[in-house]
Design an enzyme around this catalytic site. Structure first.
Site, PDB file in Angstrom:
ATOM      1  N   ARG A 104      22.395 -45.111  35.959  1.00  0.00           N
ATOM      2  CA  ARG A 104      23.750 -45.631  36.021  1.00  0.00           C
ATOM      3  C   ARG A 104      24.368 -45.188  37.335  1.00  0.00           C
ATOM      4  O   ARG A 104      24.445 -43.999  37.617  1.00  0.00           O
ATOM      5  CB  ARG A 104      24.534 -44.993  34.878  1.00  0.00           C
ATOM      6  N   THR A 108      30.090 -47.135  40.127  1.00  0.00           N
ATOM      7  CA  THR A 108      30.353 -48.438  39.482  1.00  0.00           C
ATOM      8  C   THR A 108      29.997 -48.425  37.994  1.00  0.00           C
ATOM      9  O   THR A 108      30.400 -49.313  37.256  1.00  0.00           O
ATOM     10  CB  THR A 108      29.511 -49.538  40.145  1.00  0.00           C
ATOM     11  N   ASP A 200      25.575 -35.021  29.505  1.00  0.00           N
ATOM     12  CA  ASP A 200      24.559 -35.862  30.147  1.00  0.00           C
ATOM     13  C   ASP A 200      23.203 -35.598  29.488  1.00  0.00           C
ATOM     14  O   ASP A 200      22.619 -34.525  29.648  1.00  0.00           O
ATOM     15  CB  ASP A 200      24.506 -35.536  31.648  1.00  0.00           C
ATOM     16  N   ASP A 203      20.192 -34.664  31.873  1.00  0.00           N
ATOM     17  CA  ASP A 203      20.308 -33.308  32.426  1.00  0.00           C
ATOM     18  C   ASP A 203      20.036 -32.253  31.364  1.00  0.00           C
ATOM     19  O   ASP A 203      19.385 -31.242  31.618  1.00  0.00           O
ATOM     20  CB  ASP A 203      21.703 -33.095  33.022  1.00  0.00           C
TER      21      ASP A 203
HETATM   22  C1  PRP Z   1      22.262 -42.185  30.674  1.00  0.00           C
HETATM   23  C2  PRP Z   1      21.682 -42.457  29.305  1.00  0.00           C
HETATM   24  C3  PRP Z   1      21.632 -43.955  29.264  1.00  0.00           C
HETATM   25  C4  PRP Z   1      22.851 -44.345  30.055  1.00  0.00           C
HETATM   26  C5  PRP Z   1      23.923 -44.785  29.091  1.00  0.00           C
HETATM   27  O1  PRP Z   1      21.318 -42.304  31.658  1.00  0.00           O
HETATM   28  O2  PRP Z   1      20.435 -41.839  29.101  1.00  0.00           O
HETATM   29  O3  PRP Z   1      20.469 -44.506  29.840  1.00  0.00           O
HETATM   30  O4  PRP Z   1      23.282 -43.177  30.761  1.00  0.00           O
HETATM   31  O5  PRP Z   1      25.038 -45.236  29.770  1.00  0.00           O
HETATM   32  P1  PRP Z   1      25.530 -46.745  29.730  1.00  0.00           P
HETATM   33  O6  PRP Z   1      25.486 -47.185  28.319  1.00  0.00           O
HETATM   34  O7  PRP Z   1      26.921 -46.659  30.287  1.00  0.00           O
HETATM   35  O8  PRP Z   1      24.629 -47.558  30.623  1.00  0.00           O
HETATM   36  P2  PRP Z   1      21.654 -42.028  33.216  1.00  0.00           P
HETATM   37  O9  PRP Z   1      22.153 -43.278  33.865  1.00  0.00           O
HETATM   38  O10 PRP Z   1      22.523 -40.807  33.322  1.00  0.00           O
HETATM   39  O11 PRP Z   1      20.241 -41.803  33.851  1.00  0.00           O
HETATM   40  P3  PRP Z   1      19.176 -40.614  33.622  1.00  0.00           P
HETATM   41  O12 PRP Z   1      18.633 -40.783  32.230  1.00  0.00           O
HETATM   42  O13 PRP Z   1      18.172 -40.893  34.666  1.00  0.00           O
HETATM   43  O14 PRP Z   1      19.899 -39.300  33.798  1.00  0.00           O
HETATM   44  N1  URA Z   2      25.059 -40.982  29.638  1.00  0.00           N
HETATM   45  C1  URA Z   2      24.963 -39.733  29.122  1.00  0.00           C
HETATM   46  O1  URA Z   2      23.930 -39.064  29.293  1.00  0.00           O
HETATM   47  N2  URA Z   2      26.012 -39.240  28.447  1.00  0.00           N
HETATM   48  C2  URA Z   2      27.128 -39.936  28.247  1.00  0.00           C
HETATM   49  O2  URA Z   2      28.059 -39.424  27.590  1.00  0.00           O
HETATM   50  C3  URA Z   2      27.233 -41.228  28.800  1.00  0.00           C
HETATM   51  C4  URA Z   2      26.161 -41.727  29.474  1.00  0.00           C
END
Ligand code: PRP
Ligand code: URA
Length: 209
Positions: A104, A108, A200, A203
């Protein structure tokens, strides 16, 4: 419109409390996500079709049931979805696993795709897309878009925590996709994080913060 199922099993709800807790460290967080994924897989497979076969018990012949050989595929959204895969495969070891890489954009909040690999017999499989978090819904919607472009027709989405905004967006974009969640939280905050959520997920799973 896709249906929404909330898994309110006490074991799922109990473990969920501990992954929300900010004092839960990486090792325990990872173990709990794995266990929750197994319990959710148990619930989501309730409707798998069965067929009858003959089996010889030590006493006599019997008619008994086995899974009807339905082809399943599990597709984690990277990174955090990976934390749910092993837990699901404990119950469905023959499932094929695809991967979709999305992150994400922090400004944006739009999903950016960087990787996709699906089983070759994509049209024949029933897929479960997995990610612990459904926030704005952007990542889940994009994942399903990409899979449909490659020929997937039967897709379900399973996450641990969802925001109402994400559920609504996914239902609107993909009315054919049923959604399975462990908790429907209150809302998103101004940074697009689920409230109260768990922070997150990527993380916390991989210890990157
Ligand atoms: C997080 C989570 C989802 C997304 C959800 O991933 O694991 O994939 O955010 O958010 P959304 O519904 O608003 O799209 P992130 O983008 O943080 O990536 P990562 O798993 O690589 O940390
Ligand atoms: N992605 C995450 O990992 N946590 C949130 O709360 C939203 C998006």
């Amino acid at each position: 419109m896709g249906k929404v199922y909330v898994f309110d099993h006490p074991l799922i709800q109990h473990k969920l409390t501990y992954i929300r807790d900010k004092s839960t460290g990486t090792k325990e967080f990872r173990e709990l996500v794995d266990e929750i994924a197994t319990l959710m897989a148990f619930e989501i497979t309730r409707d798998l079709p069965l067929e009858e076969i003959e089996v010889e018990t030590p006493v006599q012949m019997a008619t008994s049931k086995v899974l009807a050989g339905k082809k399943l595929g599990v597709v984690p959204i990277l990174r955090a979805g990976i934390g749910m895969v092993d837990g699901i495969l404990k119950l469905i070891p023959a499932a094929k696993v695809g991967h979709i890489g999305l992150y994400r954009d922090p400004v944006t909040l739009q999903p950016v795709e960087y990787y996709l690999k699906l089983p070759s017999d994509v049209q024949e499989r029933d897929f479960i897309v997995v990610d612990p978090m459904l926030a704005t819904g952007g990542s889940a919607i994009e994942a399903v878009n990409s899979m449909k472009k490659r020929g997937a027709t039967k897709i379900r989405f399973m996450c641990i925590i969802a925001a109402p905004e994400g559920v609504e967006a996914l239902q609107e974009a993909h009315p054919d996709v049923d959604i399975y969640i462990a908790a429907l939280d209150e809302k998103l905050n101004e940074k697009g994080y689920i409230v109260p959520g768990l922070g997150d997920a990527g993380d916390r799973l991989f210890g990157t913060k």
